[in-house]
Motif scaffolding. Structure first.
Motif, short mmCIF file in Angstrom:
data_model
loop_
_atom_site.label_atom_id
_atom_site.label_comp_id
_atom_site.label_asym_id
_atom_site.label_seq_id
_atom_site.Cartn_x
_atom_site.Cartn_y
_atom_site.Cartn_z
N ILE A 104 -8.36 -5.57 5.91
CA ILE A 104 -8.99 -6.61 5.09
C ILE A 104 -8.01 -7.12 4.02
O ILE A 104 -7.19 -6.35 3.51
N GLY A 105 -8.14 -8.38 3.69
CA GLY A 105 -7.21 -8.95 2.74
C GLY A 105 -7.83 -10.08 1.94
O GLY A 105 -8.76 -10.74 2.41
N GLU A 132 -3.52 -6.78 0.83
CA GLU A 132 -4.18 -6.31 2.04
C GLU A 132 -4.34 -4.79 1.93
O GLU A 132 -3.60 -4.15 1.19
N ILE A 133 -5.27 -4.26 2.71
CA ILE A 133 -5.55 -2.83 2.64
C ILE A 133 -4.29 -2.01 2.93
O ILE A 133 -4.09 -0.92 2.39
N LYS A 134 -3.41 -2.55 3.76
CA LYS A 134 -2.18 -1.81 4.09
C LYS A 134 -1.34 -1.50 2.84
O LYS A 134 -0.56 -0.56 2.84
N GLU A 171 -0.63 0.43 12.84
CA GLU A 171 -0.06 -0.84 13.30
C GLU A 171 -0.74 -2.05 12.66
O GLU A 171 -1.26 -2.94 13.35
N PHE A 172 -0.75 -2.06 11.34
CA PHE A 172 -1.43 -3.15 10.62
C PHE A 172 -0.74 -4.49 10.81
O PHE A 172 0.49 -4.57 10.83
N VAL A 191 -11.15 7.44 4.97
CA VAL A 191 -9.86 6.78 4.69
C VAL A 191 -9.30 7.36 3.39
O VAL A 191 -10.06 7.58 2.43
N VAL A 192 -7.98 7.61 3.35
CA VAL A 192 -7.33 8.03 2.11
C VAL A 192 -6.52 6.86 1.56
O VAL A 192 -5.74 6.24 2.29
N PHE A 193 -6.77 6.55 0.29
CA PHE A 193 -6.04 5.46 -0.38
C PHE A 193 -5.11 6.05 -1.43
O PHE A 193 -5.45 7.05 -2.08
N LYS A 194 -3.96 5.39 -1.61
CA LYS A 194 -3.02 5.79 -2.66
C LYS A 194 -3.08 4.71 -3.74
O LYS A 194 -2.67 3.57 -3.50
#
Ligand code: FAD
Ligand code: EPU
Length: 335
Positions: free
Chosen positions: A124-125, A130-132, A157-158, A178-181
Motif C-alpha cells: 500500500i502507498g 509505501e509499506i516497503k 518482491e515489492f 507483519v513486523v514493521f521497523k
C-alpha cells in the motif's frame, strides 16, 4: 461456520453477494481447526477489510475472514522500534498508535482502509511512502502445508501495488502477522506537494508526525469518498507507466497532460487525469458511476450490482485505449 452469508457489510463497495460458507478466524489455531473440516476443500477466499475487492457474483466456496488481533514490540534499539502486528488489526488504528507514540514511518499512510495483514499484499502507498519503506518481515500460513513461513523484505518482491503474494504465490498463503521497523527519531516526509500546501496554510514550519498525519487525513477526506457513505474501493485502476516518446506524442494533443518521471525512458501518468480528461468524471448510471471529485474512483451509490461496475470499468478501459493507446490495469481484485 455460517452458510449463505451476505458479504454486503464485508466489502467497502457494499455489494450484496453471498458466501456459500463463511468462517472467521481469530487465532492461527483456528485455521488449523478449519483445515480438519471437509469444507476446507472448497475454493477459498481470504477476506480482510474488503476494501480492495469488487464482487461480481456470489462466492461459491469458503470465505475465511482474518480477524487475528494483537500487537507488541519485539525489539528496540536507540533509533528504531520493531513492532509485530497481527493481520486482523485495522490499518489506520495501527497508524494512530504509531503517531501517538511518535514512532515515525507510517504517518503518510494515515486513513487507508483495510487491515494490517493486507498492507504488504499490494505494498500500500500514499503521499510519497509505501509499506516497503517500513516493512521488516511477515509471517504467513501455507495453506497446503499447514505451516507458518517467514518472509524477509526481498522475498516479498515489492513493486508498485505489487508483491509476490499477488503473483507467484497467489492464493498459497494467509498472511498472519507483519513486523514493521519504525523510527524513534522520526524525520517527516513532506515531499508530496499537497502535504506542503496544507502545512503552509497552517503556518507549520517544523511539522511533527502528528501534523503530517493530520494533513494527510484532511487531504484524503477532501478528495476520496468515505466508504461508509458511498461504496467504493479507492483507486480502481493503477497509474500506467508509458515511454517518454509515447508521452511526448500525447502532449502534442493534450497540452495539460500530467506525468511523473520513473526512469530516463519512462514516465507515470495519473489514470485519474486520463479518465477525467476523457469526460468520465462525475458520470452516473442509475445507482453507480465515476466519483465527482476523483475520476479514478468508481462508486456504488445504492445497491448496485458488482457486474455493472465491472462493465463500466471495462468501458473506461476501452475508451482510454481508444483515446491515448494506454492500457489501464485494474488495481481492485475482481471476483
Ligand atoms: P481485502 O480487500 O480484504 O483483500 C484484498 C486482497 O488481499 C484480496 O485478494 C484478498 O483475498 C487478499 N487478502 C486479504 N487478506 C489477506 C491475508 N491475510 N493473507 C493473504 N491474502 C489476503 N490503497 C493504497 O495502497 N493506497 C491508498 O491510498 C488507498 N486508499 C484507499 C481509499 C479508499 C476510500 C478505499 C476504499 C481503498 C483504498 N486503498 C488504498 C485500497 C485498500 O485500502 C488497500 O488495498 C488495503 O490494503 C486493502 O486491505 P483489506 O484488508 O481491505 O483487503
Ligand atoms: N487528477 C485529475 N482528475 C481526477 C483525479 C486526478 O486530473 O479526477 C490528477 C490530479 O490533478 C493530479 C493527479 O491526477 O495531478 C494525481 O491525483 P492524486 O494526487 O489524487 O493521486 P492519484 O494518482 O489519483 C494515487 C494513488 C492513491 C493515493 C494517492 C496519494 C494509485 C492508483 N492511486 O492516486 O491510492 O492515495 O495517489 O498518494 O496509485 C488507492 O490505491 O486506492 C489509492 C487511493
Amino acid at each position: 461456520m455460517q452458510l449463505n452469508k451476505s458479504l454486503k457489510n464485508h466489502n467497502t463497495f457494499g455489494i450484496d453477494v453471498q458466501a456459500k460458507f463463511f468462517s472467521e478466524v481469530k487465532h492461527v489455531a483456528d485455521i488449523d481447526g478449519l483445515r480438519q473440516q471437509a469444507v476446507f476443500n472448497q475454493p477459498k477466499l481470504i477476506l480482510s477489510g474488503g476494501s480492495n475487492i469488487l464482487f461480481t457474483k456470489d462466492f461459491d466456496g469458503l470465505v475465511i475472514k482474518n480477524s487475528i488481533k494483537g500487537m507488541g514490540i519485539i525489539k528496540e534499539t536507540e533509533t528504531d522500534i520493531f513492532i509485530k502486528v497481527n493481520a486482523g488489526e485495522n490499518w489506520h488504528d495501527f497508524v494512530l498508535v504509531c503517531v501517538e507514540n511518535n514512532w515515525g514511518g507510517v504517518e503518510n499512510l494515515s486513513l487507508i482502509p483495510g487491515q494490517v495483514g493486507t498492507s504488504p499484499m499490494q505494498n500500500i502507498g500514499a503521499y510519497g511512502v509505501e509499506i516497503k519503506d517500513v516493512f521488516h518481515s511477515l509471517e504467513a500460513y501455507h495453506i497446503k502445508k499447514a505451516q507458518i513461513d517467514t518472509f524477509t523484505h526481498s522475498q516479498c518482491e515489492f513493486g508498485y501495488r505489487e508483491s509476490v503474494f499477488k503473483k507467484a504465490l497467489k492464493g498459497e498463503y494467509i498472511i498472519t502477522s507483519v513486523v514493521f521497523k519504525l523510527s524513534k527519531k522520526p524525520q517527516v516526509n513532506v515531499s508530496y506537494g499537497a502535504i506542503q500546501s496544507v502545512l503552509e496554510a497552517q503556518k507549520i514550519t517544523s511539522p511533527s508526525i502528528k501534523d503530517v498525519s493530520d494533513a494527510v487525513i484532511s487531504i484524503r477526506e477532501s478528495k476520496l469518498p468515505n466508504p461508509k457513505e458511498i461504496g467504493n474501493a479507492g483507486s480502481f485502476f493503477k497509474n500506467p507507466v508509458i515511454t517518454k516518446t509515447h508521452f511526448e506524442t500525447l502532449q502534442k494533443e493534450y497540452k495539460n497532460i500530467v506525468s511523473y518521471p520513473i526512469s530516463d525512458t519512462q514516465v507515470k501518468v495519473p489514470a485519474g487525469w486520463l479518465i477525467d480528461n476523457a469526460g468520465w468524471k462525475g458520470k452516473t448510471f442509475g445507482n453507480y458511476g465515476v466519483h465527482k471529485n476523483q475520476a479514478l474512483v468508481l462508486v456504488n451509490y445504492d445497491d448496485a450490482k458488482g457486474k455493472d461496475i465491472y462493465n463500466l470499468a471495462e468501458e473506461i478501459q476501452a475508451d482510454i485505449f481508444g483515446k491515448y493507446e494506454i492500457d489501464l490495469e485494474m488495481e481492485v481484485n475482481v471476483l
